[in-house]
Write a protein that holds these residues in place. Structure first.
Motif, mmCIF file in Angstrom:
data_model
loop_
_atom_site.group_PDB
_atom_site.id
_atom_site.type_symbol
_atom_site.label_atom_id
_atom_site.label_comp_id
_atom_site.label_asym_id
_atom_site.label_seq_id
_atom_site.Cartn_x
_atom_site.Cartn_y
_atom_site.Cartn_z
ATOM 1 N N GLU A 131 46.649 -6.724 57.922
ATOM 2 C CA GLU A 131 48.072 -6.921 57.574
ATOM 3 C C GLU A 131 48.333 -6.462 56.148
ATOM 4 O O GLU A 131 49.316 -5.783 55.856
ATOM 5 C CB GLU A 131 48.438 -8.407 57.693
ATOM 6 C CG GLU A 131 48.939 -8.785 59.074
ATOM 7 C CD GLU A 131 49.060 -10.285 59.246
ATOM 8 O OE1 GLU A 131 49.320 -10.984 58.247
ATOM 9 O OE2 GLU A 131 48.871 -10.756 60.384
ATOM 10 N N ASP A 134 48.383 -2.690 55.944
ATOM 11 C CA ASP A 134 49.674 -2.121 56.372
ATOM 12 C C ASP A 134 50.689 -2.196 55.237
ATOM 13 O O ASP A 134 51.403 -1.235 54.948
ATOM 14 C CB ASP A 134 50.232 -2.899 57.585
ATOM 15 C CG ASP A 134 49.435 -2.596 58.838
ATOM 16 O OD1 ASP A 134 48.673 -1.606 58.820
ATOM 17 O OD2 ASP A 134 49.548 -3.360 59.818
ATOM 18 N N GLN A 135 50.703 -3.353 54.603
ATOM 19 C CA GLN A 135 51.651 -3.580 53.510
ATOM 20 C C GLN A 135 51.375 -2.625 52.338
ATOM 21 O O GLN A 135 52.276 -1.996 51.805
ATOM 22 C CB GLN A 135 51.459 -5.033 53.079
ATOM 23 C CG GLN A 135 52.523 -5.608 52.199
ATOM 24 C CD GLN A 135 52.065 -6.987 51.718
ATOM 25 O OE1 GLN A 135 51.541 -7.786 52.496
ATOM 26 N NE2 GLN A 135 52.233 -7.243 50.443
ATOM 27 N N LYS A 136 50.082 -2.490 51.991
ATOM 28 C CA LYS A 136 49.695 -1.613 50.871
ATOM 29 C C LYS A 136 49.993 -0.153 51.198
ATOM 30 O O LYS A 136 50.389 0.623 50.334
ATOM 31 C CB LYS A 136 48.196 -1.762 50.568
ATOM 32 C CG LYS A 136 47.820 -3.114 50.027
ATOM 33 C CD LYS A 136 47.660 -3.074 48.530
ATOM 34 C CE LYS A 136 47.270 -4.433 48.012
ATOM 35 N NZ LYS A 136 47.682 -4.683 46.666
ATOM 36 N N MET A 137 49.767 0.216 52.468
ATOM 37 C CA MET A 137 50.028 1.603 52.886
ATOM 38 C C MET A 137 51.511 1.928 52.750
ATOM 39 O O MET A 137 51.885 3.019 52.315
ATOM 40 C CB MET A 137 49.592 1.812 54.345
ATOM 41 C CG MET A 137 48.162 2.257 54.529
ATOM 42 S SD MET A 137 47.659 3.626 53.489
ATOM 43 C CE MET A 137 48.507 4.992 54.225
ATOM 44 N N LEU A 138 52.341 0.939 53.120
ATOM 45 C CA LEU A 138 53.790 1.124 53.028
ATOM 46 C C LEU A 138 54.195 1.331 51.564
ATOM 47 O O LEU A 138 54.937 2.263 51.234
ATOM 48 C CB LEU A 138 54.491 -0.103 53.625
ATOM 49 C CG LEU A 138 55.980 0.037 53.845
ATOM 50 C CD1 LEU A 138 56.247 1.063 54.943
ATOM 51 C CD2 LEU A 138 56.583 -1.315 54.250
ATOM 52 N N GLU A 139 53.642 0.486 50.707
ATOM 53 C CA GLU A 139 53.938 0.612 49.266
ATOM 54 C C GLU A 139 53.484 1.972 48.760
ATOM 55 O O GLU A 139 54.181 2.643 48.002
ATOM 56 C CB GLU A 139 53.189 -0.471 48.475
ATOM 57 C CG GLU A 139 53.819 -1.843 48.550
ATOM 58 C CD GLU A 139 52.920 -2.914 47.940
ATOM 59 O OE1 GLU A 139 51.996 -2.572 47.166
ATOM 60 O OE2 GLU A 139 53.133 -4.091 48.267
ATOM 61 N N TRP A 140 52.279 2.386 49.195
ATOM 62 C CA TRP A 140 51.695 3.656 48.749
ATOM 63 C C TRP A 140 52.581 4.827 49.186
ATOM 64 O O TRP A 140 52.886 5.721 48.393
ATOM 65 C CB TRP A 140 50.287 3.782 49.345
ATOM 66 C CG TRP A 140 49.492 4.943 48.841
ATOM 67 C CD1 TRP A 140 48.771 5.010 47.695
ATOM 68 C CD2 TRP A 140 49.341 6.208 49.493
ATOM 69 N NE1 TRP A 140 48.167 6.229 47.574
ATOM 70 C CE2 TRP A 140 48.502 6.993 48.670
ATOM 71 C CE3 TRP A 140 49.818 6.756 50.672
ATOM 72 C CZ2 TRP A 140 48.133 8.295 48.996
ATOM 73 C CZ3 TRP A 140 49.453 8.060 50.998
ATOM 74 C CH2 TRP A 140 48.626 8.811 50.163
ATOM 75 N N LYS A 141 53.037 4.779 50.434
ATOM 76 C CA LYS A 141 53.896 5.858 50.945
ATOM 77 C C LYS A 141 55.226 5.888 50.207
ATOM 78 O O LYS A 141 55.736 6.958 49.869
ATOM 79 C CB LYS A 141 54.140 5.676 52.449
ATOM 80 C CG LYS A 141 52.971 6.191 53.267
ATOM 81 C CD LYS A 141 53.225 6.001 54.731
ATOM 82 C CE LYS A 141 51.987 6.334 55.525
ATOM 83 N NZ LYS A 141 51.977 5.691 56.825
ATOM 84 N N ASN A 142 55.789 4.713 49.962
ATOM 85 C CA ASN A 142 57.060 4.649 49.224
ATOM 86 C C ASN A 142 56.917 5.270 47.839
ATOM 87 O O ASN A 142 57.807 5.980 47.368
ATOM 88 C CB ASN A 142 57.532 3.199 49.077
ATOM 89 C CG ASN A 142 58.048 2.652 50.389
ATOM 90 O OD1 ASN A 142 58.363 3.422 51.308
ATOM 91 N ND2 ASN A 142 58.128 1.336 50.509
ATOM 92 N N ASN A 145 56.734 9.013 48.179
ATOM 93 C CA ASN A 145 58.072 9.565 48.427
ATOM 94 C C ASN A 145 58.890 9.608 47.145
ATOM 95 O O ASN A 145 59.631 10.550 46.891
ATOM 96 C CB ASN A 145 58.816 8.730 49.478
ATOM 97 C CG ASN A 145 58.203 8.919 50.849
ATOM 98 O OD1 ASN A 145 57.514 9.912 51.086
ATOM 99 N ND2 ASN A 145 58.426 7.975 51.745
ATOM 100 N N THR A 182 48.939 5.832 42.724
ATOM 101 C CA THR A 182 48.679 6.272 44.108
ATOM 102 C C THR A 182 47.466 7.206 44.191
ATOM 103 O O THR A 182 47.280 7.898 45.190
ATOM 104 C CB THR A 182 49.910 7.007 44.689
ATOM 105 O OG1 THR A 182 50.273 8.047 43.788
ATOM 106 C CG2 THR A 182 51.072 6.075 44.919
#
Ligand code: SF4
Length: 406
Positions: A131, A134-142, A145, A182
């Motif tokens: 979990e 997933d959260q860290k990946m989302l932050e990393w992608k943001n 971007n 990142t």
């Protein structure tokens, strides 16, 4: 009523016997006590009184020839003693965890500290780690971007020249910061390592990054115990059972470990069952105390009341045997006789062959743990209205000599 706090563990009439060639050792013979949230309960007594076996029984860790004969251990409305081994593993380590006297025996000598700490997280927190990933990946992608967005702004500025010098500088700084953040893409392993590093930091281990790479034999006793505590607390258990956690340590390190346990108990809200032979440890850390003698609890009270006014003759003996600076006597007080053989325990009160307050009834009737005051329980005929006025036992000369205080 023992306390206003919420009950989290109930041990009822626990009996654990060992079937040896010499006979049946009744190591734990009808032990009952409760644990409440956010408290430290001490289980104190001499070596061989059954305190460690009580703890092992709670977790179903008693090895052959030992067997849990009777009793209930109620945790979250479940009797743990009825659970199959596999189901019990769900509770062990996660809800109730245990640390031992010598961490060197508990840690794997051929695995680094890091591998062992990570293993605990993997065993009990795999889902939480995914979990978090997933959260860290989302932050990393943001963040990635955002870098693209900022780069585009700079690119556009080449043609439209809309940005001021300060704005350009701010954008470049932000890009630099985001690139730094990142640089490494989050992975399952990186999260595991970060969690391990953090938990070592929380138990006061300096330079946790380095300690993660070390083997147990490369650490001091105090440091090893800190590692064990970190592993025990990594799953945020409701109950931590600490079996003589400071006995093998130097006095100064003992104090540090006790302070650490106090801090962690407050931070994690974990209840602690502190097993020790050392009344000093009890006085230092425990809210309530259960005194064990020969497989039974003989006195059970708040630590403050027990030290202020111990009632059971055995507890009195233990407390008066503590050396203090103001005791001018050359010889320390001791308790007469020796710990009884648990294959053939004495009839009636098991303490009667050693008790200076013995009544005639004491070798015939077993005293039961009875409430004698607010949060105060004692198993002694001196406090039983039915027997307290019965005649005092007259010790024979020979008997006194045989059980002479040494
Ligand atoms: S029951 Fe009797 S022998 Fe046992 S502790 Fe009390 S007085 Fe002593």
């Amino acid at each position: 009523m023992e306390t206003d706090k919420k009950k989290i563990l109930e041990v009822k009439n626990l009996k654990t016997y060992f079937y040896t060639e010499e006979g049946v050792v009744k190591a734990v013979d009808g032990v009952s006590f409760n644990m409440y949230e956010d408290e430290v309960l001490g289980l104190v007594g001499e070596t061989g009184c059954g305190k460690s076996v009580t703890a092992l029984s709670i977790l179903q860790l008693v090895r052959a020839p030992g067997e849990i004969e009777e009793g209930e251990v109620i945790f979250k409305n479940v009797d743990l003693l009825t659970l199959k081994k596999k189901k019990m593993r769900d509770y062990r380590g996660k809800d109730i965890t245990m640390i031992f006297q010598d961490p060197l025996n508990s840690l794997n000598p051929v695995m680094t500290v890091g591998t062992q700490v990570k293993e605990v997280f993997e065993l009990h927190q795999r889902e939480e780690i995914y979990e978090l990933l997933d959260q860290k990946m989302l932050e990393w992608k943001n963040k990635q971007n955002r870098i693209k967005e900022l780069e585009k702004k700079l690119e556009d500025n080449e043609t439209n020249q809309r940005l001021t010098k300060e704005e350009i500088s701010d954008i470049k700084n932000e890009i630099e910061k985001l690139e730094e953040e990142t640089r490494d893409r989050p992975t399952y392993r990186s999260i595991l390592r970060e969690k391990s590093r953090k938990i070592l930091e929380e138990v006061g281990i300096p330079d946790p990054e380095e300690i993660l790479e070390r083997y147990p034999h490369e650490l001091s006793g105090g440091m090893r115990q800190r590692v064990m505590i970190s592993m025990a607390l990594s799953c945020n258990p409701s109950i931590l059972i600490a079996d003589e956690p400071t006995t093998a340590l130097d006095v100064t390190i003992q104090a540090q470990i006790l302070d650490l346990m106090k801090d962690l108990k407050n931070e994690y809200k974990t209840s602690v069952l502190m097993i020790t032979h050392d009344l000093g440890v009890i006085a230092e850390i425990c809210d309530r105390v259960a005194v064990m003698y020969s497989g039974n609890i003989v006195e059970y009270a708040t630590a403050t009341n027990l030290f202020k006014n111990p009632r059971h003759p055995y507890t009195k003996g233990l407390i008066s045997a503590i050396p203090t600076l103001d005791k001018k006597k050359k010889e320390l007080d001791t308790i007469r006789g020796s710990v009884p053989n648990l294959i053939y325990p004495p009839e009636g009160c098991r303490f009667h062959p050693r008790c200076d307050y013995r009544l005639e009834v004491c070798d015939k009737v077993r005293p039961l743990l009875t409430q004698i005051g607010e949060s105060y329980f004692v198993a002694c005929h001196l406090f039983d209205p039915q027997y307290k006025d019965s005649p005092k036992y007259e010790w024979g000369k020979e008997e006194l000599e045989r059980t002479r205080k040494i």
